[in-house]
Design a protein around this motif. Structure first.
Motif, PDB file in Angstrom:
ATOM      1  N   THR A 226      -0.407  -1.126  12.571  1.00 14.38           N
ATOM      2  CA  THR A 226      -0.743  -1.376  11.174  1.00 14.38           C
ATOM      3  C   THR A 226      -0.697  -0.091  10.366  1.00 14.38           C
ATOM      4  O   THR A 226      -0.191  -0.068   9.238  1.00 14.38           O
ATOM      5  CB  THR A 226      -2.141  -2.005  11.075  1.00 14.38           C
ATOM      6  OG1 THR A 226      -2.167  -3.203  11.854  1.00 14.38           O
ATOM      7  CG2 THR A 226      -2.495  -2.334   9.639  1.00 14.38           C
ATOM      8  N   LYS A 227      -1.196   0.998  10.934  1.00 16.84           N
ATOM      9  CA  LYS A 227      -1.189   2.281  10.234  1.00 16.84           C
ATOM     10  C   LYS A 227       0.245   2.739   9.976  1.00 16.84           C
ATOM     11  O   LYS A 227       0.565   3.222   8.884  1.00 16.84           O
ATOM     12  CB  LYS A 227      -1.936   3.325  11.054  1.00 16.84           C
ATOM     13  CG  LYS A 227      -2.092   4.644  10.347  1.00 16.84           C
ATOM     14  CD  LYS A 227      -2.962   5.580  11.145  1.00 16.84           C
ATOM     15  CE  LYS A 227      -3.143   6.901  10.421  1.00 16.84           C
ATOM     16  NZ  LYS A 227      -3.998   7.808  11.167  1.00 16.84           N
ATOM     17  N   LYS A 228       1.118   2.577  10.954  1.00 13.52           N
ATOM     18  CA  LYS A 228       2.516   2.967  10.789  1.00 13.52           C
ATOM     19  C   LYS A 228       3.183   2.136   9.700  1.00 13.52           C
ATOM     20  O   LYS A 228       3.903   2.673   8.851  1.00 13.52           O
ATOM     21  CB  LYS A 228       3.258   2.807  12.106  1.00 13.52           C
ATOM     22  CG  LYS A 228       4.710   3.188  12.019  1.00 13.52           C
ATOM     23  CD  LYS A 228       5.436   2.978  13.321  1.00 13.52           C
ATOM     24  CE  LYS A 228       6.910   3.284  13.161  1.00 13.52           C
ATOM     25  NZ  LYS A 228       7.667   2.921  14.356  1.00 13.52           N
ATOM     26  N   LYS A 229       2.936   0.830   9.721  1.00 14.60           N
ATOM     27  CA  LYS A 229       3.543  -0.051   8.730  1.00 14.60           C
ATOM     28  C   LYS A 229       3.040   0.288   7.327  1.00 14.60           C
ATOM     29  O   LYS A 229       3.835   0.337   6.375  1.00 14.60           O
ATOM     30  CB  LYS A 229       3.237  -1.513   9.063  1.00 14.60           C
ATOM     31  CG  LYS A 229       3.924  -2.486   8.139  1.00 14.60           C
ATOM     32  CD  LYS A 229       3.906  -3.933   8.600  1.00 14.60           C
ATOM     33  CE  LYS A 229       2.571  -4.461   8.959  1.00 14.60           C
ATOM     34  NZ  LYS A 229       2.550  -5.910   9.121  1.00 14.60           N
ATOM     35  N   MET A 230       1.752   0.551   7.186  1.00 15.87           N
ATOM     36  CA  MET A 230       1.195   0.899   5.879  1.00 15.87           C
ATOM     37  C   MET A 230       1.716   2.254   5.397  1.00 15.87           C
ATOM     38  O   MET A 230       1.953   2.449   4.205  1.00 15.87           O
ATOM     39  CB  MET A 230      -0.326   0.894   5.927  1.00 15.87           C
ATOM     40  CG  MET A 230      -0.918  -0.487   6.055  1.00 15.87           C
ATOM     41  SD  MET A 230      -2.702  -0.486   6.179  1.00 15.87           S
ATOM     42  CE  MET A 230      -3.139  -0.179   4.472  1.00 15.87           C
ATOM     43  N   ARG A 231       1.898   3.186   6.316  1.00 13.69           N
ATOM     44  CA  ARG A 231       2.422   4.506   5.942  1.00 13.69           C
ATOM     45  C   ARG A 231       3.873   4.376   5.471  1.00 13.69           C
ATOM     46  O   ARG A 231       4.273   5.033   4.513  1.00 13.69           O
ATOM     47  CB  ARG A 231       2.320   5.453   7.130  1.00 13.69           C
ATOM     48  CG  ARG A 231       2.680   6.877   6.751  1.00 13.69           C
ATOM     49  CD  ARG A 231       2.491   7.835   7.900  1.00 13.69           C
ATOM     50  NE  ARG A 231       1.057   7.985   8.172  1.00 13.69           N
ATOM     51  CZ  ARG A 231       0.553   8.204   9.379  1.00 13.69           C
ATOM     52  NH1 ARG A 231       1.351   8.265  10.429  1.00 13.69           N
ATOM     53  NH2 ARG A 231      -0.736   8.336   9.558  1.00 13.69           N
ATOM     54  N   GLU A 232       4.665   3.539   6.143  1.00 16.22           N
ATOM     55  CA  GLU A 232       6.054   3.337   5.740  1.00 16.22           C
ATOM     56  C   GLU A 232       6.169   2.650   4.383  1.00 16.22           C
ATOM     57  O   GLU A 232       7.102   2.898   3.638  1.00 16.22           O
ATOM     58  CB  GLU A 232       6.801   2.537   6.806  1.00 16.22           C
ATOM     59  CG  GLU A 232       7.065   3.308   8.075  1.00 16.22           C
ATOM     60  CD  GLU A 232       7.658   2.446   9.171  1.00 16.22           C
ATOM     61  OE1 GLU A 232       7.725   1.204   9.014  1.00 16.22           O
ATOM     62  OE2 GLU A 232       8.043   3.023  10.207  1.00 16.22           O
ATOM     63  N   GLN A 233       5.202   1.783   4.068  1.00 16.79           N
ATOM     64  CA  GLN A 233       5.204   1.090   2.777  1.00 16.79           C
ATOM     65  C   GLN A 233       4.658   1.975   1.665  1.00 16.79           C
ATOM     66  O   GLN A 233       4.753   1.617   0.494  1.00 16.79           O
ATOM     67  CB  GLN A 233       4.382  -0.187   2.858  1.00 16.79           C
ATOM     68  CG  GLN A 233       4.982  -1.243   3.733  1.00 16.79           C
ATOM     69  CD  GLN A 233       4.067  -2.456   3.883  1.00 16.79           C
ATOM     70  OE1 GLN A 233       2.898  -2.421   3.491  1.00 16.79           O
ATOM     71  NE2 GLN A 233       4.590  -3.505   4.479  1.00 16.79           N
ATOM     72  N   GLY A 234       4.077   3.101   2.008  1.00 13.91           N
ATOM     73  CA  GLY A 234       3.525   4.014   1.011  1.00 13.91           C
ATOM     74  C   GLY A 234       2.128   3.640   0.549  1.00 13.91           C
ATOM     75  O   GLY A 234       1.632   4.180  -0.432  1.00 13.91           O
ATOM     76  N   VAL A 235       1.503   2.709   1.239  1.00 14.11           N
ATOM     77  CA  VAL A 235       0.150   2.282   0.868  1.00 14.11           C
ATOM     78  C   VAL A 235      -0.881   3.305   1.329  1.00 14.11           C
ATOM     79  O   VAL A 235      -1.901   3.501   0.688  1.00 14.11           O
ATOM     80  CB  VAL A 235      -0.167   0.892   1.480  1.00 14.11           C
ATOM     81  CG1 VAL A 235      -1.578   0.474   1.165  1.00 14.11           C
ATOM     82  CG2 VAL A 235       0.848  -0.122   0.993  1.00 14.11           C
TER      83      VAL A 235
END
Length: 61
Positions: free
Chosen positions: A51-60
């Protein structure tokens, strides 16, 4: 600190509970319980990092 990411709070509580379950299972000498708690810990932490990786990639994050 801007705001709290509640999903990470939930993941960390889940990981803490899994670690506590490992300790209780070892204290009770329950090998299946300890094994299940270790698997739960791996899953919770894995989903947290995912989840952290996905949120970091989305810029959130």
């Amino acid at each position: 600190m801007k705001d709290i990411k509640w999903i990470f709070v939930l993941y960390s509580i889940g990981a803490i509970l899994s670690m506590c379950a490992i300790g209780v299972s070892v204290g009770l000498r329950s090998i299946p319980g300890a094994f299940i708690a270790i698997i739960a810990l791996i899953l919770v932490m894995g989903y947290g990092f995912k989840t952290k990786k996905k949120m970091r990639e989305q810029g959130v994050l």
